[in-house]
Design an enzyme around this catalytic site. Structure first.
Site, mmCIF file in Angstrom:
data_model
loop_
_atom_site.group_PDB
_atom_site.id
_atom_site.type_symbol
_atom_site.label_atom_id
_atom_site.label_comp_id
_atom_site.label_asym_id
_atom_site.label_seq_id
_atom_site.Cartn_x
_atom_site.Cartn_y
_atom_site.Cartn_z
ATOM 1 N N TYR A 168 -3.189 -11.235 -5.526
ATOM 2 C CA TYR A 168 -1.880 -10.183 -4.131
ATOM 3 C C TYR A 168 -2.150 -9.544 -3.124
ATOM 4 O O TYR A 168 -3.157 -9.990 -2.269
ATOM 5 C CB TYR A 168 -1.692 -9.527 -5.484
ATOM 6 C CG TYR A 168 0.134 -9.711 -5.109
ATOM 7 C CD1 TYR A 168 0.792 -10.845 -4.969
ATOM 8 C CD2 TYR A 168 0.723 -9.296 -4.533
ATOM 9 C CE1 TYR A 168 1.910 -10.676 -5.197
ATOM 10 C CE2 TYR A 168 2.014 -8.334 -4.560
ATOM 11 C CZ TYR A 168 2.721 -9.663 -4.123
ATOM 12 O OH TYR A 168 3.767 -9.902 -4.074
ATOM 13 N N ARG A 172 10.951 -12.762 4.273
ATOM 14 C CA ARG A 172 9.966 -11.534 5.070
ATOM 15 C C ARG A 172 8.855 -11.521 3.582
ATOM 16 O O ARG A 172 8.994 -10.622 2.391
ATOM 17 C CB ARG A 172 10.898 -10.124 4.436
ATOM 18 C CG ARG A 172 10.544 -9.287 5.304
ATOM 19 C CD ARG A 172 10.724 -8.097 4.514
ATOM 20 N NE ARG A 172 9.951 -8.387 3.327
ATOM 21 C CZ ARG A 172 9.999 -7.317 2.047
ATOM 22 N NH1 ARG A 172 10.949 -6.123 1.981
ATOM 23 N NH2 ARG A 172 9.679 -7.769 0.925
ATOM 24 N N LYS A 232 1.742 -13.232 -7.899
ATOM 25 C CA LYS A 232 2.733 -12.566 -8.904
ATOM 26 C C LYS A 232 2.427 -13.398 -9.932
ATOM 27 O O LYS A 232 2.292 -12.258 -11.011
ATOM 28 C CB LYS A 232 3.840 -12.345 -8.267
ATOM 29 C CG LYS A 232 5.272 -11.080 -8.745
ATOM 30 C CD LYS A 232 5.042 -10.952 -7.165
ATOM 31 C CE LYS A 232 5.352 -8.524 -7.563
ATOM 32 N NZ LYS A 232 6.066 -8.127 -6.541
ATOM 33 N N GLU A 268 11.602 -12.113 -5.284
ATOM 34 C CA GLU A 268 10.493 -11.701 -4.323
ATOM 35 C C GLU A 268 10.532 -11.732 -2.659
ATOM 36 O O GLU A 268 10.525 -13.501 -2.360
ATOM 37 C CB GLU A 268 8.953 -12.609 -5.092
ATOM 38 C CG GLU A 268 8.380 -11.868 -4.539
ATOM 39 C CD GLU A 268 7.804 -10.289 -4.576
ATOM 40 O OE1 GLU A 268 8.355 -10.013 -5.847
ATOM 41 O OE2 GLU A 268 6.843 -9.646 -4.563
ATOM 42 N N ASP A 269 10.781 -10.969 -1.977
ATOM 43 C CA ASP A 269 10.097 -10.990 -0.594
ATOM 44 C C ASP A 269 11.402 -11.722 0.293
ATOM 45 O O ASP A 269 11.232 -12.654 1.083
ATOM 46 C CB ASP A 269 8.983 -11.813 -0.608
ATOM 47 C CG ASP A 269 7.742 -10.825 -0.413
ATOM 48 O OD1 ASP A 269 8.662 -9.266 -0.735
ATOM 49 O OD2 ASP A 269 6.126 -10.951 -0.474
ATOM 50 N N ASP A 297 12.370 -7.328 -7.268
ATOM 51 C CA ASP A 297 10.645 -6.775 -7.825
ATOM 52 C C ASP A 297 10.784 -5.810 -6.914
ATOM 53 O O ASP A 297 10.172 -4.680 -6.718
ATOM 54 C CB ASP A 297 9.563 -7.457 -8.087
ATOM 55 C CG ASP A 297 8.479 -6.321 -8.640
ATOM 56 O OD1 ASP A 297 8.348 -5.380 -9.489
ATOM 57 O OD2 ASP A 297 7.196 -6.321 -7.680
ATOM 58 N N ASP A 298 11.105 -5.822 -4.735
ATOM 59 C CA ASP A 298 10.350 -5.208 -4.215
ATOM 60 C C ASP A 298 11.787 -4.549 -3.757
ATOM 61 O O ASP A 298 11.376 -2.989 -3.864
ATOM 62 C CB ASP A 298 11.144 -5.925 -3.020
ATOM 63 C CG ASP A 298 10.155 -7.515 -2.964
ATOM 64 O OD1 ASP A 298 8.660 -7.470 -3.117
ATOM 65 O OD2 ASP A 298 10.957 -9.154 -2.567
ATOM 66 N N ASN A 301 2.823 0.013 2.929
ATOM 67 C CA ASN A 301 1.502 -1.077 3.622
ATOM 68 C C ASN A 301 1.427 -1.421 4.791
ATOM 69 O O ASN A 301 2.483 -2.194 5.025
ATOM 70 C CB ASN A 301 1.868 -1.826 1.981
ATOM 71 C CG ASN A 301 1.600 -1.485 0.790
ATOM 72 O OD1 ASN A 301 0.307 -1.067 0.235
ATOM 73 N ND2 ASN A 301 2.168 -2.175 0.029
HETATM 74 P P1 NAD Z 1 12.577 -2.162 5.097
HETATM 75 O O1 NAD Z 1 12.739 -3.757 6.075
HETATM 76 O O2 NAD Z 1 13.537 -3.070 3.970
HETATM 77 O O3 NAD Z 1 12.328 -1.393 4.903
HETATM 78 C C1 NAD Z 1 12.088 -1.149 5.788
HETATM 79 C C2 NAD Z 1 12.378 0.458 6.811
HETATM 80 O O4 NAD Z 1 11.908 1.499 8.154
HETATM 81 C C3 NAD Z 1 13.680 0.314 7.384
HETATM 82 O O5 NAD Z 1 15.061 1.294 6.364
HETATM 83 C C4 NAD Z 1 13.854 0.998 8.937
HETATM 84 O O6 NAD Z 1 14.526 1.601 9.206
HETATM 85 C C5 NAD Z 1 12.801 2.089 9.089
HETATM 86 N N1 NAD Z 1 12.230 2.332 9.791
HETATM 87 C C6 NAD Z 1 11.180 1.514 10.958
HETATM 88 N N2 NAD Z 1 11.015 2.260 11.867
HETATM 89 C C7 NAD Z 1 11.332 3.986 11.259
HETATM 90 C C8 NAD Z 1 10.515 4.908 11.841
HETATM 91 N N3 NAD Z 1 10.223 4.855 12.848
HETATM 92 N N4 NAD Z 1 11.454 6.117 11.143
HETATM 93 C C9 NAD Z 1 11.754 6.310 10.267
HETATM 94 N N5 NAD Z 1 12.106 4.708 9.733
HETATM 95 C C10 NAD Z 1 11.783 3.992 10.149
HETATM 96 O O7 NAD Z 1 11.148 -3.257 3.950
HETATM 97 P P2 NAD Z 1 10.898 -2.305 2.366
HETATM 98 O O8 NAD Z 1 10.681 -3.148 2.001
HETATM 99 O O9 NAD Z 1 12.044 -1.118 2.137
HETATM 100 O O10 NAD Z 1 9.275 -1.974 2.878
HETATM 101 C C11 NAD Z 1 8.576 -0.562 3.421
HETATM 102 C C12 NAD Z 1 7.544 -0.130 3.161
HETATM 103 O O11 NAD Z 1 7.152 0.200 1.924
HETATM 104 C C13 NAD Z 1 6.273 -1.112 3.735
HETATM 105 O O12 NAD Z 1 4.799 -1.110 4.273
HETATM 106 C C14 NAD Z 1 5.981 -2.018 1.474
HETATM 107 O O13 NAD Z 1 5.086 -2.478 2.172
HETATM 108 C C15 NAD Z 1 5.987 -0.119 0.890
HETATM 109 N N6 NAD Z 1 6.351 -0.849 -0.100
HETATM 110 C C16 NAD Z 1 5.226 -0.621 -0.977
HETATM 111 C C17 NAD Z 1 5.916 0.191 -2.334
HETATM 112 C C18 NAD Z 1 4.285 0.042 -3.415
HETATM 113 O O14 NAD Z 1 3.531 0.541 -3.004
HETATM 114 N N7 NAD Z 1 4.421 0.005 -4.541
HETATM 115 C C19 NAD Z 1 6.736 -1.385 -3.063
HETATM 116 C C20 NAD Z 1 7.940 -1.498 -2.074
HETATM 117 C C21 NAD Z 1 7.443 -1.079 -0.659
#
Ligand code: NAD
Length: 550
Positions: A103, A155, A173, A244-245, A267-268, A407
């Site tokens: 993964y 995505r 997954k 997913e994604d 899951d996201d 990530n």
């Molecule tokens: P997403 O694209 O839905 O959301 C990203 C958000 O960040 C958006 O709201 C965007 O406006 C904001 N953003 C971008 N640039 C910014 C800045 N300069 N300042 C403030 N905010 C800003 O993505 P997502 O699915 O919500 O995932 C976000 C991150 O979280 C990814 O890196 C993902 O890998 C990580 N994530 C981690 C876990 C985990 O650790 N379990 C789970 C899910 C997602």
């Protein structure tokens, strides 16, 4: 010399080459002398009989000689295609080492090069051109699916639109569903809905596996998804469907549309929320505080942030707050600054968290103004938790809660060393990327990842085991409580807010039991409650150790 007797094969077990070429049954060099005689294998295998343990060691030796993670991914895939039980033994026994290969992060690379490294298909591809015949297409799947992980590839992780190449995600997954929770491989169906791609370089790539067309959108997209959902239930009644994604603009809509109608989750959004809520519960075991007394500031306002905020708010409501009071304890900062009522550019999922407040453009000023007890980074902006940010958190909190979840590692809002150093060792830290242990002021901290794989495999197993008709927020809350309770005092002592990953099957069995219990209690189960729910769950867990065929 014992006689070879092909007729002593039990019913349903093929003999000879057919057996060696069936990945669900193949044991390779581990077929015993008796099995080789009874199943027509004599001469088809080299003479020495290996144990499965020896085979595991051989696989690991080979893998560890490969320098490139993508080569390891390809080697593991080939093993999956050859000998399923051995593949899952390798995964189960070495989950820390293997999870990043099957993964994230390696699966991201694999999706980018999916066409090039493609060897054998796994799962099902449903194309926009299958409109009107999706049920017929699904009937080509030879097994009764119990769980589908579906993507439309728009995505993929943080990599954007990878179209049909996104298939690596549902496949990876579902491997984790089996490795982490023992969901039987025959129940697992990875699906990619190929609605086209807007990724120009893929459209020009001769190895691209998907339809050469731009994405279907609007009503035509919705109708295709609707047909898929209806067909999946017609062909596989009681199937769990995990989204997913999907891109934000579809992910929230699809979840809202289907969560009250079928057994589904995203899951996201929801898995992330549950694992983060569990991390908060663990942190609160250290601070002694109550969730409903926290003020949580998110950096990022996407699927992860609002998913977490929704579940945290529900958990606060469960502790006695009104919904609006709970929403007022969760604040978001997105790329345009603090999410407030006066903004006119807010997507629907952010609106419940738009607060009455003056505009604030940057995160540090938001911390100074709001004085949060916890900050959660889900923005994919590497380094956004600066020294100033973390020092300020440590100034206003005795034990600041700092989750840097983005990530891959380069996007993490801070690394583990910074989290401990800049809070003088008082930070309660969880991460989205793996970090090594940190020595600070004579103490060794062991940061652990708030990895969704603590949650989704157990939730899926619980839903399958109880034949749940819905997957609710209540279940994700129960999963979070269960996970936090499995964190030991010595985990907390060393700064770990999650259990050690090698305990994952035990963790998943407990989470599945909590989810199934909830389904029975709330009238959402599709079968009567067994006397011992945990035993019933465990009896359904796939065990990759070889069994004798004769
Ligand atoms: P997403 O694209 O839905 O959301 C990203 C958000 O960040 C958006 O709201 C965007 O406006 C904001 N953003 C971008 N640039 C910014 C800045 N300069 N300042 C403030 N905010 C800003 O993505 P997502 O699915 O919500 O995932 C976000 C991150 O979280 C990814 O890196 C993902 O890998 C990580 N994530 C981690 C876990 C985990 O650790 N379990 C789970 C899910 C997602």
């Amino acid at each position: 010399m014992p006689d070879q007797n092909k007729n002593s094969a039990p019913p349903g077990i093929p003999t000879g080459l057919a057996l060696l070429q069936d990945p669900a049954l193949n044991k390779g060099t581990a077929f015993t002398e008796k099995e080789r005689n009874a199943l027509g294998l004599r001469g088809l295998l080299p003479p020495h009989v290996h144990s499965q343990d020896e085979q595991v060691t051989r696989v690991l030796t080979n893998l560890r000689q490969l320098a490139d993670p993508l080569e390891k991914f390809v080697a593991l895939n080939a093993l999956h295609d050859r000998n399923e039980a051995l593949f899952f033994r390798v995964l189960c026994d070495n989950i820390d080492e293997m999870q990043p290969l099957v993964y994230t992060p390696t699966v991201g690379q694999a999706c980018q090069k999916f066409g090039l490294v493609f060897q054998r298909p796994r799962g099902m591809f449903i194309g926009a051109n299958d409109r009107g015949r999706i049920a017929q297409v699904l009937r080509n799947w030879p097994y009764q699916a119990g769980i589908i992980v579906v993507t439309d590839g728009e995505r993929i992780l943080g990599l954007g639109d990878l179209g049909a190449n996104g298939m690596g995600i549902p496949v990876g997954k579902l491997s984790l569903y089996t490795a982490c929770a023992g969901v039987h491989p025959r129940l697992c169906l990875p699906v990619t809905i190929d609605v086209g791609t807007n990724n120009e370089s893929l459209l020009k790539d001769p190895y691209y596996v998907g339809l050469r067309q731009r994405r279907v959108t609007g009503a035509a997209y919705d109708e295709l998804i609707e047909e898929f959902i209806t067909a999946a239930h017609a062909v596989f009644p009681a199937v769990v469907i995990q989204f997913e994604d999907f891109a934000n603009h579809n992910a929230f809509r699809m979840l809202d549309k289907y969560r009250g109608r079928i057994c589904t989750f995203n899951d996201d959004i929801q898995g992330t929320a549950s694992v983060v809520l569990a991390g908060l519960f663990s942190a609160l075991r250290v601070t002694g505080g109550k969730l409903s007394d926290q003020k949580i500031l998110f950096l990022g306002a996407g699927e992860a942030a609002t998913g977490i905020a929704d579940l945290v708010a529900s958990a606060m409501v469960a502790q006695g707050l009104t919904e609006s009071a709970a929403h007022q304890r969760c604040w978001l900062v997105d790329s345009k600054g603090l999410v407030i009522k006066s903004r006119t550019d807010l997507a629907a999922h952010k609106i419940p968290y738009a607060q009455e407040h003056a505009p604030i453009g940057d995160f540090l000023s938001a911390i100074k103004a709001l004085k949060p007890t916890a900050i959660i980074g889900v923005s994919a902006v590497g380094g956004a938790f600066t020294m100033d940010v973390l020092e300020e958190m440590a100034r206003i909190n005795e034990r600041p809660i700092v989750f840097a979840l983005s990530n891959p590692t380069s996007q993490a809002e801070c690394n583990a060393e910074q989290a401990y150093q800049w809070t003088s060792g008082r930070g309660l830290f969880a991460c989205g990327s793996p970090f090594d242990r940190v020595k600070f002021n004579g103490k060794t901290f062991v940061p652990r990842q708030g990895n969704n794989s603590y949650i989704f495999p157990g939730v899926g197993l619980g839903a399958i085991a109880s034949r749940a008709r819905r997957i609710t927020d209540d279940m994700f809350m129960a999963a979070a409580h269960t996970l936090a309770h499995l964190v030991t005092e010595s985990d907390l002592e060393q700064g770990s807010l999650y259990p050690a990953l090698p305990r994952i099957r035990e963790v998943s069995a407990h989470i599945a039991t909590a989810v199934a219990d909830n389904a029975y209690h709330k009238g959402l189960a599709g079968k009567p409650k067994p006397q011992d729910v945990m035993a019933d769950v465990q009896s359904q867990m796939y065990d990759p150790h070889y069994k004798s065929y004769i």
